[in-house]
Write a protein that holds these residues in place. Structure first.
Motif, PDB file in Angstrom:
ATOM      1  N   LYS A  86     -94.986 -46.327  54.802  1.00  0.00           N
ATOM      2  CA  LYS A  86     -93.565 -46.564  55.079  1.00  0.00           C
ATOM      3  C   LYS A  86     -93.380 -47.100  56.491  1.00  0.00           C
ATOM      4  N   LEU A  87     -94.128 -46.545  57.436  1.00  0.00           N
ATOM      5  CA  LEU A  87     -94.007 -46.994  58.816  1.00  0.00           C
ATOM      6  C   LEU A  87     -94.469 -48.440  58.959  1.00  0.00           C
ATOM      7  N   SER A  88     -95.613 -48.771  58.324  1.00  0.00           N
ATOM      8  CA  SER A  88     -96.127 -50.126  58.479  1.00  0.00           C
ATOM      9  C   SER A  88     -95.206 -51.129  57.822  1.00  0.00           C
ATOM     10  N   ARG A  89     -94.619 -50.772  56.685  1.00  0.00           N
ATOM     11  CA  ARG A  89     -93.690 -51.688  56.035  1.00  0.00           C
ATOM     12  C   ARG A  89     -92.455 -51.897  56.896  1.00  0.00           C
ATOM     13  N   ARG A  90     -91.960 -50.817  57.492  1.00  0.00           N
ATOM     14  CA  ARG A  90     -90.787 -50.950  58.348  1.00  0.00           C
ATOM     15  C   ARG A  90     -91.109 -51.822  59.555  1.00  0.00           C
TER      16      ARG A  90
ATOM     17  N   GLY B 283     -79.700 -57.006  47.240  1.00  0.00           N
ATOM     18  CA  GLY B 283     -80.906 -56.649  46.519  1.00  0.00           C
ATOM     19  C   GLY B 283     -81.177 -55.154  46.578  1.00  0.00           C
ATOM     20  N   GLU B 284     -82.011 -54.685  45.679  1.00  0.00           N
ATOM     21  CA  GLU B 284     -82.359 -53.266  45.617  1.00  0.00           C
ATOM     22  C   GLU B 284     -83.641 -52.996  46.391  1.00  0.00           C
ATOM     23  N   GLY B 285     -83.713 -51.809  47.016  1.00  0.00           N
ATOM     24  CA  GLY B 285     -84.923 -51.379  47.695  1.00  0.00           C
ATOM     25  C   GLY B 285     -85.372 -52.364  48.755  1.00  0.00           C
ATOM     26  N   TRP B 286     -86.682 -52.667  48.756  1.00  0.00           N
ATOM     27  CA  TRP B 286     -87.229 -53.567  49.765  1.00  0.00           C
ATOM     28  C   TRP B 286     -86.742 -54.997  49.600  1.00  0.00           C
ATOM     29  N   ALA B 287     -86.119 -55.306  48.480  1.00  0.00           N
ATOM     30  CA  ALA B 287     -85.555 -56.648  48.274  1.00  0.00           C
ATOM     31  C   ALA B 287     -84.189 -56.800  48.930  1.00  0.00           C
ATOM     32  N   ASN B 288     -83.648 -55.704  49.457  1.00  0.00           N
ATOM     33  CA  ASN B 288     -82.350 -55.783  50.124  1.00  0.00           C
ATOM     34  C   ASN B 288     -82.450 -56.680  51.356  1.00  0.00           C
ATOM     35  N   GLN B 289     -81.436 -57.544  51.540  1.00  0.00           N
ATOM     36  CA  GLN B 289     -81.512 -58.539  52.621  1.00  0.00           C
ATOM     37  C   GLN B 289     -80.953 -58.052  53.952  1.00  0.00           C
ATOM     38  N   GLN B 290     -80.530 -56.800  54.023  1.00  0.00           N
ATOM     39  CA  GLN B 290     -79.987 -56.289  55.275  1.00  0.00           C
ATOM     40  C   GLN B 290     -81.110 -55.803  56.182  1.00  0.00           C
TER      41      GLN B 290
ATOM     42  N   GLY C  36     -81.679 -50.817  52.095  1.00  0.00           N
ATOM     43  CA  GLY C  36     -82.017 -50.538  50.708  1.00  0.00           C
ATOM     44  C   GLY C  36     -83.009 -49.427  50.489  1.00  0.00           C
ATOM     45  N   ILE C  37     -83.558 -48.841  51.563  1.00  0.00           N
ATOM     46  CA  ILE C  37     -84.561 -47.792  51.393  1.00  0.00           C
ATOM     47  C   ILE C  37     -84.098 -46.460  51.980  1.00  0.00           C
ATOM     48  N   GLY C  38     -82.859 -46.415  52.464  1.00  0.00           N
ATOM     49  CA  GLY C  38     -82.288 -45.168  52.957  1.00  0.00           C
ATOM     50  C   GLY C  38     -82.647 -44.802  54.371  1.00  0.00           C
ATOM     51  N   GLN C  39     -83.426 -45.634  55.037  1.00  0.00           N
ATOM     52  CA  GLN C  39     -83.891 -45.310  56.386  1.00  0.00           C
ATOM     53  C   GLN C  39     -82.855 -45.648  57.452  1.00  0.00           C
ATOM     54  N   ALA C  40     -81.916 -46.517  57.119  1.00  0.00           N
ATOM     55  CA  ALA C  40     -80.846 -46.897  58.041  1.00  0.00           C
ATOM     56  C   ALA C  40     -79.641 -47.314  57.214  1.00  0.00           C
ATOM     57  N   GLY C  41     -78.459 -47.156  57.803  1.00  0.00           N
ATOM     58  CA  GLY C  41     -77.253 -47.574  57.105  1.00  0.00           C
ATOM     59  C   GLY C  41     -76.020 -46.972  57.742  1.00  0.00           C
ATOM     60  N   VAL C  42     -74.890 -47.246  57.121  1.00  0.00           N
ATOM     61  CA  VAL C  42     -73.613 -46.721  57.595  1.00  0.00           C
ATOM     62  C   VAL C  42     -72.762 -46.359  56.390  1.00  0.00           C
ATOM     63  N   GLU C  43     -72.128 -45.196  56.457  1.00  0.00           N
ATOM     64  CA  GLU C  43     -71.124 -44.777  55.487  1.00  0.00           C
ATOM     65  C   GLU C  43     -69.821 -44.556  56.237  1.00  0.00           C
ATOM     66  N   ALA C  44     -68.704 -44.897  55.588  1.00  0.00           N
ATOM     67  CA  ALA C  44     -67.421 -44.906  56.282  1.00  0.00           C
ATOM     68  C   ALA C  44     -66.758 -43.532  56.358  1.00  0.00           C
TER      69      ALA C  44
ATOM     70  N   ILE D   9     -80.232 -44.578  61.854  1.00  0.00           N
ATOM     71  CA  ILE D   9     -81.523 -45.212  61.661  1.00  0.00           C
ATOM     72  C   ILE D   9     -82.558 -44.174  62.086  1.00  0.00           C
ATOM     73  N   ASP D  10     -83.441 -43.810  61.168  1.00  0.00           N
ATOM     74  CA  ASP D  10     -84.336 -42.668  61.384  1.00  0.00           C
ATOM     75  C   ASP D  10     -83.497 -41.453  61.789  1.00  0.00           C
ATOM     76  N   ASP D  11     -83.834 -40.809  62.920  1.00  0.00           N
ATOM     77  CA  ASP D  11     -83.069 -39.630  63.314  1.00  0.00           C
ATOM     78  C   ASP D  11     -82.024 -39.928  64.389  1.00  0.00           C
ATOM     79  N   TRP D  12     -81.814 -41.202  64.715  1.00  0.00           N
ATOM     80  CA  TRP D  12     -80.680 -41.559  65.565  1.00  0.00           C
ATOM     81  C   TRP D  12     -79.429 -41.589  64.696  1.00  0.00           C
ATOM     82  N   GLU D  13     -78.309 -41.128  65.245  1.00  0.00           N
ATOM     83  CA  GLU D  13     -77.103 -41.148  64.414  1.00  0.00           C
ATOM     84  C   GLU D  13     -75.834 -41.066  65.243  1.00  0.00           C
ATOM     85  N   MET D  14     -74.789 -41.668  64.706  1.00  0.00           N
ATOM     86  CA  MET D  14     -73.410 -41.435  65.113  1.00  0.00           C
ATOM     87  C   MET D  14     -72.745 -40.841  63.883  1.00  0.00           C
ATOM     88  N   LYS D  15     -72.222 -39.638  64.003  1.00  0.00           N
ATOM     89  CA  LYS D  15     -71.851 -38.902  62.804  1.00  0.00           C
ATOM     90  C   LYS D  15     -70.491 -38.234  62.950  1.00  0.00           C
ATOM     91  N   GLY D  16     -69.659 -38.406  61.938  1.00  0.00           N
ATOM     92  CA  GLY D  16     -68.391 -37.705  61.858  1.00  0.00           C
ATOM     93  C   GLY D  16     -68.499 -36.502  60.937  1.00  0.00           C
TER      94      GLY D  16
END
Length: 360
Positions: free
Chosen positions: A5-9, A96-103, A127-135, A142-149
């Motif tokens: 997972k680390l090498s792919r990231r 795209g889904e999973g590793w095919a996601n373009q973000q 697409g792999i859950g390692q980074a993202g934003v929910e409203a 991203i990993d264990d960095w976060e801004m959280k409400g």
């Protein structure tokens, strides 16, 4: 975390950085002047909706959640920190889904004191859950960095939220609270970046009060102060001849706030803009012709000559200040390198803020 997972990231992040760097060379800072065919366009008249607009806008090519804080530690020493999460779409179209996601996600964190500047950078594929934003409630990570409400977080003020990030030699954790709504920048959130139609959607929360802990070299201290968050998204915020920007966010001792920037152009006809934010949250745009941003002193960092001291004047407001950095060597040696650090200012008004210099 598995080695796979680390090498792919790392691979995904490295490929993204290389591709974006190639475009950046020809298309202004970080490739932000590249044509964005197929992506959503920024147009005047958008009606902002919260909490939805605190979340991601994948139809647009680029986006960020950007926070800086001017702090004082328990010993009375000034310090600053940065936390930024960037999203960039590699191509338009359905997600795209999973590793095919373009973000592609990238994050920067930094701590600056007068005697040191520390920073770290992370990459992830979407697409792999390692980074993202929910409203709702806000969760930007991203990993264990976060801004959280939380369920207590008010949608209009985006408060309270917590913030954390770390590097090999620093870490921090803050709680941020504000008692006024977020502020729409530009014309109702439509922020022009050139006379040729480049623009972004842009709002800020400049009224955060921050408190928490900051540690450098395993030496934690309590900190408190003021913080400023910028939210911006676009598909082509720069024109091809714009090489970078000089940007300031200022906390005035009166309680007012001021955002200023100038976008540098190859022909020398820079594009300035400002927004005066009253202590009550009301805003007034400042015309470019009424903004004087004059570099006064430079420093040589990473083979570049950077203007880290400025004289700023807005004659219509009888506003004239001199800005100085807390640490002139606050260089972010990240994939897209830039200067970012806390400043203080004196003159007709006094206070603290942040300066960002890109494209040098």
């Amino acid at each position: 975390m598995s080695a796979d997972k680390l090498s792919r990231r790392a691979f995904a992040g490295g490929i993204a950085a290389l591709a974006l760097a190639r475009r950046a060379h020809a298309q202004g800072y970080a490739g932000l002047g590249e044509a964005a065919d197929g992506f959503a366009k920024v147009t005047p008249g958008k009606v902002f909706a919260f909490p939805a607009d605190h979340g991601p806008h994948p139809a647009f090519r680029i986006e960020w959640w950007y926070l800086t804080a001017n702090l004082v530690d328990s010993n009375g020493a000034a310090c600053g920190l940065q936390w930024t999460l960037f999203r960039q779409a590699a191509k338009p179209g359905p997600q795209g889904e999973g590793w095919a996601n373009q973000q592609i996600w990238m994050a920067h964190a930094a701590v600056t004191r007068a005697d040191t500047h520390r920073f770290n950078e992370l990459f992830s594929r979407g697409g792999i859950g390692q980074a993202g934003v929910e409203a709702k409630p806000l969760a930007a990570w991203i990993d264990d960095w976060e801004m959280k409400g939380s369920e207590r977080t008010d949608d209009r003020s985006l408060s309270p939220v917590t913030l954390k990030a770390s590097g090999t030699d620093f870490n921090y954790a803050l709680t941020l609270e504000a008692d006024r709504p977020v502020v729409l920048q530009g014309d109702g959130g439509y922020s022009r970046k050139s006379e040729r139609g480049q623009a972004s959607y842009y709002y800020s929360q400049p009224f955060y009060r921050a408190r928490g802990t900051l540690s450098v070299d395993d030496k934690p201290v309590d900190v408190s102060g003021e913080a400023w968050m910028d939210r911006e998204w676009s598909s082509q915020p720069l024109d091809t001849d714009q090489t970078g920007w000089d940007w300031l966010s200022l906390h005035l001792s009166s309680g007012d706030k001021l955002m200023l920037y100038r976008l540098r152009q190859k022909d020398g006809k820079d594009y300035p803009f400002g927004n005066w934010i009253g202590a009550d949250g009301r805003t007034q745009m400042i015309a470019g012709g009424d903004i004087q941003m004059t570099p006064k002193a430079t420093v040589d960092v990473a083979g570049r000559k950077l203007p880290v001291e400025w004289q700023i004047a807005i004659p219509s407001r009888s506003f004239s200040i001199a800005c100085k950095p807390l640490n002139p060597r606050a260089w972010m040696g990240t994939g897209f390198s830039y200067w970012e650090g806390p400043i203080s200012f004196t003159g007709t008004h006094a206070g603290v803020g942040y300066l960002e210099l890109t494209g040098y």
